[in-house]
Scaffold this active site. Structure first.
Site, PDB file in Angstrom:
ATOM      1  N   ASP A  83      -4.022  41.353  44.908  1.00  0.00           N
ATOM      2  CA  ASP A  83      -2.853  41.695  44.089  1.00  0.00           C
ATOM      3  C   ASP A  83      -2.174  42.931  44.691  1.00  0.00           C
ATOM      4  O   ASP A  83      -2.849  43.913  45.039  1.00  0.00           O
ATOM      5  CB  ASP A  83      -3.342  41.991  42.657  1.00  0.00           C
ATOM      6  N   GLY A 188       1.552  47.674  32.986  1.00  0.00           N
ATOM      7  CA  GLY A 188       0.917  48.657  32.121  1.00  0.00           C
ATOM      8  C   GLY A 188       1.218  48.486  30.644  1.00  0.00           C
ATOM      9  O   GLY A 188       1.797  47.488  30.204  1.00  0.00           O
ATOM     10  N   SER A 224       1.770  40.758  30.515  1.00  0.00           N
ATOM     11  CA  SER A 224       0.934  40.878  29.316  1.00  0.00           C
ATOM     12  C   SER A 224       1.824  40.831  28.079  1.00  0.00           C
ATOM     13  O   SER A 224       2.938  41.361  28.075  1.00  0.00           O
ATOM     14  CB  SER A 224       0.133  42.184  29.352  1.00  0.00           C
ATOM     15  N   ASP A 266      -3.022  41.650  33.248  1.00  0.00           N
ATOM     16  CA  ASP A 266      -4.102  42.631  33.385  1.00  0.00           C
ATOM     17  C   ASP A 266      -4.220  43.457  32.109  1.00  0.00           C
ATOM     18  O   ASP A 266      -5.282  43.557  31.487  1.00  0.00           O
ATOM     19  CB  ASP A 266      -3.800  43.539  34.590  1.00  0.00           C
TER      20      ASP A 266
HETATM   21  P1  13P Z   1       0.396  43.625  33.086  1.00  0.00           P
HETATM   22  O1  13P Z   1       0.273  45.105  33.237  1.00  0.00           O
HETATM   23  O2  13P Z   1       1.540  43.267  32.214  1.00  0.00           O
HETATM   24  O3  13P Z   1      -0.856  42.967  32.634  1.00  0.00           O
HETATM   25  O4  13P Z   1       0.744  43.033  34.538  1.00  0.00           O
HETATM   26  C1  13P Z   1      -0.259  42.823  35.495  1.00  0.00           C
HETATM   27  C2  13P Z   1       0.275  42.526  36.852  1.00  0.00           C
HETATM   28  O5  13P Z   1       1.445  42.231  37.049  1.00  0.00           O
HETATM   29  C3  13P Z   1      -0.676  42.607  37.963  1.00  0.00           C
HETATM   30  O6  13P Z   1      -0.076  42.407  39.201  1.00  0.00           O
HETATM   31  O1  G3H Z   2      -0.550  45.711  39.469  1.00  0.00           O
HETATM   32  C1  G3H Z   2      -1.076  46.162  38.515  1.00  0.00           C
HETATM   33  C2  G3H Z   2      -2.365  45.650  38.030  1.00  0.00           C
HETATM   34  O2  G3H Z   2      -2.379  45.781  36.641  1.00  0.00           O
HETATM   35  C3  G3H Z   2      -3.523  46.354  38.700  1.00  0.00           C
HETATM   36  O3  G3H Z   2      -3.610  47.648  38.256  1.00  0.00           O
HETATM   37  O4  G3H Z   2      -3.777  49.037  40.334  1.00  0.00           O
HETATM   38  O5  G3H Z   2      -4.624  49.861  38.103  1.00  0.00           O
HETATM   39  O6  G3H Z   2      -5.842  48.050  39.348  1.00  0.00           O
HETATM   40  P1  G3H Z   2      -4.510  48.729  39.054  1.00  0.00           P
HETATM   41 ZN    ZN Z   3       1.910  43.059  39.376  1.00  0.00          ZN
END
Ligand code: 13P
Ligand code: G3H
Ligand code: ZN
Length: 333
Positions: A83, A188, A224, A266
């Site tokens: 990701d 977030g 989310s 996430d």
């Molecule tokens: P959220 O923060 O809305 O869960 O998005 C996650 C995301 O786009 C990870 O790449």
């Molecule tokens: O891209 C955002 C995802 O929610 C991952 O978050 O970089 O805190 O692991 P993170």
């Molecule tokens: Zn993302």
């Protein structure tokens, strides 16, 4: 083990007009929650690890957890996806054995300044060449999705929306398998200051891009939905999260009708787990065995993820096809 590429899973999703949730993982409980939900709902899945997740858990450790879950659930097609990768993160993910990477060339190395279109094309194309030679799929990003560096995107259009003309050129020049588009969402826990309308969550942009690129799999980040009851539970048991609204599931479903095939989630997992841990510890002050509260967290995550799998339409599709290997995939590019 049924490791699959993003390309194959999203091609199948396009045929069936459904979406596939891409859920972030950092630890064993999250991997287990997703696999349990997939097994219960018979869903193909995308396990995705951010650079932060790989740093937190350790590269090999996290990769082994994901492949171990795939090995134990041979009936579930599993994509192992990087990701928001830099070029370096994408290349190391490919070396580790990931079946898919996201080359996020939308921001410069400082993770703040928007990259130029040309620089984004150049770095994404370079990763596509290397990845496709190994059968690995690539997701690119055009436009800027808010909140990635500060986790704060309140107010809707914090980033830069994807330009449809540029999207066509970007896909043609890079050869990406999937395209992440910026439509007003952000990463977030702080996305929208009220339930988003179409002025801040610009679904029309997806419809327009899909018309221009009907064969490109679109990706919604920052998706989310942030159920209010999770925030309320967190705050009831000692937390202090400010009110915020996520992306309504109906809007995601509209996107799925218009080419959205991968939906990144996430924050909802984080909220579900935190609510469960806070509740358990508050109601059982004598608890001290981490298994007591991690079990609750895992189960809350699983319930939430299984619901999303139903909402996105991937439920029931695990057995529709046989995952093809990376080496077979090589021949298809
Ligand atoms: P959220 O923060 O809305 O869960 O998005 C996650 C995301 O786009 C990870 O790449
Ligand atoms: O891209 C955002 C995802 O929610 C991952 O978050 O970089 O805190 O692991 P993170
Ligand atoms: Zn993302």
């Amino acid at each position: 083990m049924a490791l699959a590429t993003l390309r194959q899973v999203l091609d199948e999703a396009a045929k069936g007009v459904y979406g596939v949730g891409a859920f972030n993982v950092n630890n064993m409980e999250q991997v287990q929650a997703i696999m349990e939900a997939a097994s219960e709902t018979k869903s193909p899945i995308i396990l995705q690890a951010s650079r932060g997740a790989r740093k937190y858990a350790g590269d090999q450790y996290l990769f082994d957890l994901m492949t171990s879950a795939a090995r134990q659930n041979p009936d579930i097609p599993v994509v192992i996806h990087q990701d928001h990768g830099s070029k370096e993160a994408c290349l190391s993910a490919i070396e580790l054995g990931f079946t898919s990477v996201m080359m996020d060339g939308s921001l410069m190395e400082d993770n703040k300044t928007p990259n130029s279109f040309e620089a984004n094309v150049e770095v994404t194309k370079a990763v596509v060449e290397i990845a496709h030679a190994r059968g690995v799929s690539v997701e690119g990003e055009l436009g800027v999705i808010g909140g990635i560096e500060d986790g704060h995107g309140m107010g809707g259009i914090g980033g830069m929306l994807t330009d449809p003309d540029q999207a066509v050129e970007f896909v043609e020049r890079t050869g990406v398998d999937a395209l992440a588009v910026a439509i007003g969402t952000s990463h977030g826990a702080y996305k929208f200051s009220s339930k988003p309308d179409r002025a801040v969550l610009v679904m029309d942009r997806i419809i327009e891009i899909h018309k221009r690129l009907p064969n490109t799999h679109l990706v919604m980040h920052g998706s989310s939905s942030m159920p209010q009851e999770l925030r309320e539970t967190i705050n009831q048991f000692g937390g202090n999260l400010k009110p915020s609204w996520g992306v309504p599931v109906e809007e995601i479903q509209l996107g799925i009708q218009h080419g959205v095939r991968k939906i990144n989630v996430d924050t909802d997992i984080r909220l579900a787990m935190t609510a469960a841990v806070r509740k358990l510890l508050a109601e059982t002050p004598e608890a001290f065995d981490p298994r007591d509260y991690l079990k609750e967290a895992r189960s809350a995550a699983k319930e939430m993820i299984a619901k999303r799998m139903q909402d996105f339409g991937q439920a029931g599709h695990a057995g529709d096809y046989t995952p093809i290997s990376l080496s077979e995939m090589q021949g298809r590019y």
